[in-house]
Design a protein around this motif. Structure first.
Motif, PDB file in Angstrom:
ATOM      1  N   SER A 264      -0.572 -52.898  99.095  1.00 51.99           N
ATOM      2  CA  SER A 264      -1.320 -52.795  97.847  1.00 51.99           C
ATOM      3  C   SER A 264      -2.823 -52.835  98.115  1.00 51.99           C
ATOM      4  O   SER A 264      -3.598 -52.082  97.520  1.00 51.99           O
ATOM      5  CB  SER A 264      -0.895 -53.950  96.935  1.00 51.99           C
ATOM      6  OG  SER A 264      -1.551 -53.844  95.707  1.00 51.99           O
TER       7      SER A 264
ATOM      8  N   ASN B   8      -0.851 -55.975  84.764  1.00 48.64           N
ATOM      9  CA  ASN B   8       0.077 -56.244  85.848  1.00 48.64           C
ATOM     10  C   ASN B   8       1.293 -57.023  85.321  1.00 48.64           C
ATOM     11  O   ASN B   8       2.440 -56.670  85.576  1.00 48.64           O
ATOM     12  CB  ASN B   8      -0.648 -57.049  86.930  1.00 48.64           C
ATOM     13  CG  ASN B   8       0.169 -57.164  88.198  1.00 48.64           C
ATOM     14  OD1 ASN B   8       0.601 -56.169  88.749  1.00 48.64           O
ATOM     15  ND2 ASN B   8       0.387 -58.394  88.632  1.00 48.64           N
TER      16      ASN B   8
ATOM     17  N   HIS C 208       1.434 -50.629  90.965  1.00 51.67           N
ATOM     18  CA  HIS C 208       0.052 -50.686  91.453  1.00 51.67           C
ATOM     19  C   HIS C 208      -0.620 -49.319  91.651  1.00 51.67           C
ATOM     20  O   HIS C 208      -1.793 -49.167  91.300  1.00 51.67           O
ATOM     21  CB  HIS C 208      -0.035 -51.545  92.723  1.00 51.67           C
ATOM     22  CG  HIS C 208      -0.017 -53.001  92.388  1.00 51.67           C
ATOM     23  ND1 HIS C 208      -0.183 -54.000  93.319  1.00 51.67           N
ATOM     24  CD2 HIS C 208       0.158 -53.634  91.203  1.00 51.67           C
ATOM     25  CE1 HIS C 208      -0.115 -55.175  92.726  1.00 51.67           C
ATOM     26  NE2 HIS C 208       0.106 -54.981  91.445  1.00 51.67           N
TER      27      HIS C 208
ATOM     28  N   TYR D  33      -4.038 -49.051  89.647  1.00 54.60           N
ATOM     29  CA  TYR D  33      -5.265 -48.856  90.418  1.00 54.60           C
ATOM     30  C   TYR D  33      -5.928 -47.522  90.083  1.00 54.60           C
ATOM     31  O   TYR D  33      -7.141 -47.378  90.197  1.00 54.60           O
ATOM     32  CB  TYR D  33      -4.967 -48.876  91.925  1.00 54.60           C
ATOM     33  CG  TYR D  33      -4.655 -50.239  92.487  1.00 54.60           C
ATOM     34  CD1 TYR D  33      -5.020 -51.400  91.820  1.00 54.60           C
ATOM     35  CD2 TYR D  33      -4.002 -50.367  93.714  1.00 54.60           C
ATOM     36  CE1 TYR D  33      -4.732 -52.645  92.352  1.00 54.60           C
ATOM     37  CE2 TYR D  33      -3.722 -51.608  94.252  1.00 54.60           C
ATOM     38  CZ  TYR D  33      -4.085 -52.747  93.568  1.00 54.60           C
ATOM     39  OH  TYR D  33      -3.812 -53.968  94.091  1.00 54.60           O
TER      40      TYR D  33
ATOM     41  N   TYR E 227       1.831 -56.892  99.707  1.00 58.02           N
ATOM     42  CA  TYR E 227       0.423 -57.179  99.427  1.00 58.02           C
ATOM     43  C   TYR E 227      -0.502 -56.385 100.325  1.00 58.02           C
ATOM     44  O   TYR E 227      -1.521 -55.837  99.880  1.00 58.02           O
ATOM     45  CB  TYR E 227       0.138 -58.687  99.558  1.00 58.02           C
ATOM     46  CG  TYR E 227       0.355 -59.429  98.258  1.00 58.02           C
ATOM     47  CD1 TYR E 227      -0.542 -59.282  97.204  1.00 58.02           C
ATOM     48  CD2 TYR E 227       1.448 -60.273  98.074  1.00 58.02           C
ATOM     49  CE1 TYR E 227      -0.349 -59.946  96.001  1.00 58.02           C
ATOM     50  CE2 TYR E 227       1.653 -60.934  96.879  1.00 58.02           C
ATOM     51  CZ  TYR E 227       0.749 -60.776  95.842  1.00 58.02           C
ATOM     52  OH  TYR E 227       0.940 -61.423  94.651  1.00 58.02           O
TER      53      TYR E 227
ATOM     54  N   LEU F 111      -6.360 -59.114  93.319  1.00 58.12           N
ATOM     55  CA  LEU F 111      -4.971 -59.025  93.756  1.00 58.12           C
ATOM     56  C   LEU F 111      -4.433 -60.423  94.091  1.00 58.12           C
ATOM     57  O   LEU F 111      -3.289 -60.761  93.748  1.00 58.12           O
ATOM     58  CB  LEU F 111      -4.877 -58.101  94.974  1.00 58.12           C
ATOM     59  CG  LEU F 111      -3.487 -57.797  95.519  1.00 58.12           C
ATOM     60  CD1 LEU F 111      -2.627 -57.113  94.461  1.00 58.12           C
ATOM     61  CD2 LEU F 111      -3.592 -56.896  96.758  1.00 58.12           C
TER      62      LEU F 111
ATOM     63  N   THR G 245      -2.775 -62.641  91.516  1.00 54.44           N
ATOM     64  CA  THR G 245      -1.402 -62.425  91.057  1.00 54.44           C
ATOM     65  C   THR G 245      -0.468 -63.442  91.714  1.00 54.44           C
ATOM     66  O   THR G 245       0.748 -63.310  91.618  1.00 54.44           O
ATOM     67  CB  THR G 245      -0.904 -61.005  91.391  1.00 54.44           C
ATOM     68  OG1 THR G 245      -0.926 -60.844  92.805  1.00 54.44           O
ATOM     69  CG2 THR G 245      -1.759 -59.933  90.752  1.00 54.44           C
TER      70      THR G 245
END
Lengths: 325, 247
Positions: free
Chosen positions: B142, B35, B60, B64, B139, B114, B117
């Motif tokens: 994501s 990331n 992402h 992912y 977010y 997540l 981050t």
């Protein structure tokens, strides 16, 4: 407690279990016998709700395993074949998890887990991940989760598989003890186990039920059952055979050994009148009247393995012969 | 109530088991490292001179694509391989409870990764005056994306006892979800399928929905899209598991 009616299971076109019915009440230990691949595990998986039957029903304490599965499954403790568990978990955590899913909480959960750890002798490994355990411990861990919630019905698929003789002995005692208050089904292919713990036996062969009765009934099916074996001192086998030739109660006489000075013969009974202990008495009296010395005399009980073989292997044998021809 | 308790117990076991094995740590470290690498090195986070997280969220779907199937591949494949599935499904819980519990546990784990981050959020707040709404919706988007991939991975995992097969199939299906609206893919379908099918397939693509949320818009249609894909694949899993038991 456990009631299976006309269970049928197909795997694709293959018929694995064919119309198997039986019931097990509290205080009974039912031995499930059969050769490998006969449908023992499949039947057990249907009883515990892992497989849905193709036809037929299973009820546990009145709850149908398909339509009322939660209530039915709550009554069962199950030890699957090969004793699976979550390998990365420690024994303690695994049992805590099982207690939580079984709806035990707080004090009740702790007490239940402590109790089975003690019953199954797991104290020394409680903080070890299950994957690092020896087979015996892994087996006992999985057994521990089966009895954790003190279920009224227990289904044990080969409970002594992979245990050493001492552990087997312990396990059998444990099952016998629990069998007084619970309904237990256990599968095995060790015949001595049936004798040791079961109050009733069913045998299935290629999916079909071929026997349902007590271990004594099973033994009674052996043609050896009721035969009398005797050792005559100072006689030859032929002399003895000659003497028993015309006895109505004796079907046939087989010579087991005939060494100088002693002959061992086996007498097979004929008719009701020859049932034990009459045949043994007859043999003893005939010997006495002739002045022969008999130093061993016993009525045979019948061998489970012979009956098992006769019930399950007859067709396989025939097939092998066909192939050979 | 007992439904919730069963789900909680199974989900807790599942989540703890991630941390009992190296999977969790390896996953989190690799996720954060990649990331950071893509955000700073490839997207040139600082040189853009903008205080937002779009250079991070941009990556992402691709990150992912590899990492979520790695989390999801074991969910059922491992249970089948080790035989513990027989234990799980003979407990007094329904298959649905087990499926939902496993999904929630794995999703929570992804949410945790997540959430780690967060230094990125701090960085943009220190360096500038970012649009808080865009960050939150980024977010949320994501997380929903991770949920979609996870549901796919779980469905693939229920089909096999091999984690490798499960991983590869999940990557392929997720890739199709990403690329469904992409011309080479629609072109492939156009050769033998009707227009309606091509448009239908394109509508399944996850990318337009994800991009909306990166712009700071949480549209109910995007949320419904993600939720329905997730529900579909959980349902798929339930059907597979039921069929395995009925045969």
């Amino acid at each position: 407690m456990i009631k299976a009616e006309h269970l049928v299971k197909y795997f694709g076109p293959k018929l694995a279990v064919n119309d198997v019915s039986f019931t097990v009440g509290r205080g009974e230990v039912l031995g499930f016998l059969g050769p490998n691949g006969a449908g023992k595990s499949t039947s057990m998986r249907m009883i515990t709700g892992f497989f849905a039957p193709s036809a037929g029903t299973v009820t546990i304490d009145g709850h149908d395993i398909v339509n009322d599965s939660i209530a039915a499954k709550a009554c069962i403790g199950y030890l699957p074949e090969n004793a699976p568990a979550y390998p990365e978990m420690t024994v303690q955590r695994f049992l805590n998890f099982m207690a939580a899913v079984r709806g035990l909480r707080g004090r009740a959960a702790t007490e239940a887990v402590e109790k089975v750890i003690e019953t199954c002798f797991l104290q020394s490994v409680r903080r070890q991940p299950i994957e690092t355990l020896s087979k015996g411990f892994r087996h006992r861990t999985c057994f521990a989760q089966a009895i954790l919630h003190d279920p009224p019905a227990l289904v044990l698929d080969e409970p002594t598989d992979g245990l050493d003789p001492n552990q087997k002995h312990e396990m059998r005692n444990l099952i016998k003890r629990m069998g007084r208050s619970k309904a237990i089904i256990l599968s095995t292919h060790i015949l001595e186990e049936v004798d040791a713990v079961c109050s009733r036996v069913i045998i299935i062969d290629r999916g079909r039920l071929v026997f349902n009765g007590t271990p004594a009934d099973l033994r009674g099916k052996s043609d050896l059952a009721g035969a009398v074996t005797a050792r005559f001192l100072g006689q030859s086998a032929n002399t003895v055979r000659e003497a028993f030739r015309d006895q109505a109660a004796v079907a046939r006489v087989v010579t087991i050994s005939d060494e100088d000075g002693a002959a061992v013969l086996r007498f097979y009974p004929r008719g009701e009148a020859a049932g034990p202990p009459n045949l043994a008495r007859l043999v003893a009296e005939s010997a006495k009247s002739r002045g022969w010395l008999v130093d061993q005399l016993r009525t045979e009980e019948g061998a489970l393995d012979a009956v098992f073989h006769a019930l399950t292997a007859s067709d396989t044998g025939a097939k092998e012969k066909e192939v050979a021809a | 109530m007992s439904t919730c308790r069963s789900i909680y117990a199974v989900a807790k076991r599942e989540l703890v088991s991630y941390f009992d094995s190296p999977v969790a740590y390896v996953f989190i470290i690799i996720f954060l490292a990649l990331n950071g690498f893509f955000t700073f090195m490839v997207s040139d986070f600082f040189a853009r001179g903008q205080a937002d997280l779009r250079p991070m969220f941009f990556w992402h779907p691709w990150l992912y694509l590899i990492l979520v199937p790695a989390v999801g591949m074991r969910l059922w494949a491992e249970e089948r391989r080790s035989g513990s599935m027989e234990l799980l499904l003979t407990l007094p819980i329904t298959a649905w409870q087990a499926i939902v519990a496993k999904f929630l546990a794995a999703w929570l784990f992804l949410a945790l990764a997540l959430a780690l981050t967060f230094p990125m959020v701090i960085t943009v707040c220190v360096l500038g005056d970012p649009d808080g709404g865009a960050i939150v919706s980024g977010y949320v988007g994501s997380l929903l994306l991770a949920g979609v991939y996870l549901a796919v991975s779980m469905a693939m995992s229920s089909l096999t006892r091999s984690q490798v097969v499960s991983f590869v199939c999940s990557v392929v299906v997720c890739l199709l979800l990403v690329l469904a609206g992409w011309p080479p893919v629609t072109g492939m379908f156009e050769k033998w399928a009707g227009r309606w099918l091509v448009d239908g397939v394109a509508a399944f693509s996850v990318m337009p929905h994800f991009e909306d949320m990166q712009r700071g818009v949480i549209d109910s249609r995007d949320v419904i899209y993600c939720a329905s894909v997730i529900v579909f694949f959980l349902f798929f899993t339930a059907v597979v598991i039921r069929n395995r038991r009925r045969v």
